[in-house]
Design a protein around this motif. Sequence first.
Motif, PDB file in Angstrom:
ATOM      1  N   GLY A   1       2.307   2.179  -3.285  1.00 60.49           N
ATOM      2  CA  GLY A   1       1.330   2.614  -4.283  1.00 60.49           C
ATOM      3  C   GLY A   1       1.012   1.553  -5.324  1.00 60.49           C
TER       4      GLY A   1
ATOM      5  N   LYS B   1      -2.594   1.225  -6.830  1.00 68.57           N
ATOM      6  CA  LYS B   1      -3.142   2.321  -7.628  1.00 68.57           C
ATOM      7  C   LYS B   1      -3.077   1.978  -9.114  1.00 68.57           C
TER       8      LYS B   1
ATOM      9  N   GLU C   1       0.824  -1.205   0.000  1.00 69.68           N
ATOM     10  CA  GLU C   1       0.000   0.000   0.000  1.00 69.68           C
ATOM     11  C   GLU C   1       0.863   1.261   0.000  1.00 69.68           C
ATOM     12  N   LYS C   2       1.933   1.250   0.788  1.00 69.39           N
ATOM     13  CA  LYS C   2       2.812   2.419   0.854  1.00 69.39           C
ATOM     14  C   LYS C   2       3.549   2.644  -0.458  1.00 69.39           C
TER      15      LYS C   2
ATOM     16  N   SER D   1      -9.789   3.907  -9.338  1.00 69.39           N
ATOM     17  CA  SER D   1      -9.496   4.048  -7.901  1.00 69.39           C
ATOM     18  C   SER D   1     -10.760   4.021  -7.067  1.00 69.39           C
TER      19      SER D   1
END
Length: 462
Positions: free
Chosen positions: A142, A145, A139-140, A207
């Motif tokens: 990205g 995305k 998640e950090k 998203s």
Amino acid sequence: MGSRSGCGRRRGAKPFWAAAAAAGGNDGSCSRRFFTWAEVALRTGRIPPYEEHWLVIDRKVYDVSHFYKRHPGGARVMRHYAGQDATDAFMAFHLDKGHVSKYLKPLLIGELAPDQPNSEPNKNQLIIEDFRKLRSTVEKMGLLKPSGLFFSLIFLHIVLLDIAAWLTIWYFGSSLVPFFIGVALFTTAQCQMNWFQHDLGHLSVFSNSKWNHLVHRILMGVMKGMTATWWNNLHFQHHAKPNCFRKDPDLNMHPIVFSLGKKLSAELGMKKKKFMPYNHQHKYFFITGPGLLVPFFQFSVLYFPIKKKEWLELALVVTYNIRVCLIYIPLMGFKCFMAYYWLSRFLESCWFIWVSQMNHIPMQIDYDKNADWLTMQLHATCNVDQSFFNDWFTGHLNFQIEHHLFPTMPRHNYWKVAPLVKSLCAKHGVAYQCKPLFTAFGDILHSLKDSGKVWYDAYMHA
């Protein structure tokens, strides 16, 4: 149940959380209800007299007995986790955790007692902890995305293939050569649309969840002639419990058509059950697998929306069929179009079934063992070597391991997370399998041959 002190408990008294559980309150630190994993495990909805369906998410206990039938992702996928820890499945499937929490809040009945581990005692807590750290890293970085450019190009090439199929028949006619060129182009467009709708269903194109759902519903109907709700209802179950018999609908062909997995095959043989000559199933897979998938899909896309009263999706399916009839029948006539259409559907089915099963049939097939998320997915999935062709041909499902661990991850990021997954698997001794494309295809047949032999031996000699 432990004897941890709290809230001014006198020596020898019951733990504060045990007293709170008996009181059944909801307010205050000493009136909260606490449960053990043993209590949760009884609430599967299948063990009388416990008719409830409970599950755990992040140590909180939820009673979904009345909610699961209204679950947007399908009732069964939630029931499959009744009596279990659903934390990693919940994290894997939902983009907007805040939005989903409003549905969970009224279902909350308590939490795990302080002396209980974060997941069931039978699970490897270190693997669970390390995988959740990996997810946080993902998640950090990205990696969840999506790239608008990537998916725009994917969709554009599908549209161009679809147009090229029609132009071939329009310009060259329906004689033998343009007929088969048209079939090839139409089949390719439909297969690539399979992978694109799969991306939408997993909320990995936009998203925003709502946009994924909306576009998925429209394109699945208008460009595939199928229903998004039906697909998600089946496919989410597969992801939640891959290769778990009676929970993964991809295994529903066992035992009616195929005998899958050595354990299930031996069990079938010992019960003297025979619906097909399973010892020859590796020979008839070529025709029977794709051949049965076509009528199953065609029946399901009409039956499901009628049963569930999904009238918009049914209308979109009808729109698709009207569209392809109107653009092709005037060019080639009804009989020729029927041959064109159903040959394309059969070839599409072949493409789909070989790609979708190369990662799963050769792997472990069993009943649900309630393993941790990483172990369960790695035992049920394998990868195929990366190349431009393999990525395109399989819709990046050659990265099946990464896809199953992170279902909402956009496929263009699988290769980035793969080294991290390999490292985690190596650390904990979990096998990470990757093989060439044609080896993966061959392993489907080898696996079917092996399980067929196990069935035959048990059937004849047990």
